[in-house]
Design an enzyme around this catalytic site. Structure first.
Site, short mmCIF file in Angstrom:
data_model
loop_
_atom_site.label_atom_id
_atom_site.label_comp_id
_atom_site.label_asym_id
_atom_site.label_seq_id
_atom_site.Cartn_x
_atom_site.Cartn_y
_atom_site.Cartn_z
N GLU A 165 0.86 -1.18 0.00
CA GLU A 165 0.00 0.00 0.00
C GLU A 165 0.90 1.23 0.00
OE1 GLU A 165 -2.78 -0.01 3.22
OE2 GLU A 165 -3.93 -1.70 2.43
N ASP A 216 -6.42 9.49 9.69
CA ASP A 216 -5.13 8.95 10.10
C ASP A 216 -4.72 9.42 11.48
OD1 ASP A 216 -4.62 7.51 7.72
OD2 ASP A 216 -4.12 9.37 6.70
#
Length: 279
Positions: free
Chosen positions: A50, A61
């Site tokens: 990723e 995040d």
């Protein structure tokens, strides 16, 4: 390309083990070091990569990935450079699937059609765009699918039976099960609850289920991998990069190797996951 992703998961199913899916932030702490990390990941045991697209407002995040994005942006990373990184990687590796992960805004600014054309040219196999719900499939998901680029969706503990079919409808490649609510980098979830959730999602799809959020060690990877088709590790890798840097966020001689060492350990956990499940 959907074929590369499908082949990787099919091969791992034959081997009887889950995939190790490794996330890192493109351009952190700089382009060259980040590219060196990317090139080293498969040999260290990563099955799927990723590739994070840095963005100035990464709402989903945790602090570690936010800081990684800031370091990358400060070092001059752009979406063009992130695509270039994938293109460089592909010169030496045609087998490892690459999934670009991030937010819609940089793609929208770049231009959706141009981005998808360039992503395909760079050898990108899939996209995870965390702020595009199924209701917005026309924006990016369906155009990506037309180009044979997987569009991977996130399911969470709060994705109920009514919502799940909508989440899965245009998903391809794999399903990313976010095993806890909240921001990335949270504590490890209960493996028995993860196993139950994986089973619930599998009742609705034949796609592989990859589980992430909170996996930091080989033991974590082993426990989660006992039920999942893939174990996603991101924050631990990003933290390892950060720990290796100088005080002014520059790479050191140890930066790449420290990530390799971490990933090798995680890979050992994934490789024994099915043995743990059988005992």
């Amino acid at each position: 390309m959907t074929q590369r992703m499908d082949k990787r998961f099919a091969d791992l199913k034959e081997e009887g083990r889950p995939a190790l899916v490794t996330y890192f932030m493109g351009g952190d702490p700089d382009f060259e070091t980040s590219l060196a990390i990317m090139k080293a990941l498969p040999q260290a045991g990563a099955d799927v990569i990723e590739l994070g697209m840095p963005f100035s407002d990464p709402m989903a995040d945790g602090p570690a990935i936010q800081m990684a994005g800031q370091r990358a942006l400060k070092a001059g990373q752009t979406l063009v450079k992130t695509l270039d990184m994938a293109r460089e990687f592909r010169k030496g590796d045609q087998a490892t699937p690459i999934v670009m992960m991030g937010y819609y805004n940089p793609i929208y600014v770049y231009g959706v059609e141009k981005f998808l054309d360039d992503a395909l040219d760079a050898g990108i196999d899939g996209l995870i765009v965390v702020d595009l719900p199924p209701e917005m499939d026309d924006e990016l998901c369906l155009p990506a699918r037309k180009r044979d680029i997987n569009f991977i969706r996130l399911a969470t503990p709060t994705t109920d039976e009514k919502r799940l079919p909508m989440v899965l409808q245009n998903t391809s490649g794999f399903v990313y099960y976010v095993s806890m609510n909240g921001i990335t980098g949270s504590a490890l979830p209960d493996p028995s609850k993860v196993a139950g959730a994986v089973g619930r999602i599998k009742a609705h799809t034949d796609l592989p289920i990859c589980v992430g959020f909170g996996v930091k060690t080989a033991e974590h990877a082993r426990l989660i991998g006992a039920s999942a088709d893939g174990v996603v590790v991101g924050t631990a890798i990003v933290n390892q990069v950060a720990l290796s840097l100088t005080k002014d966020d520059k790479a050191t001689a140890d930066t790449v190797q420290s990530v390799v060492t971490l990933v090798r350990g995680l890979a050992s956990g994934v490789q024994t996951a099915r043995l743990a499940a059988a005992q």
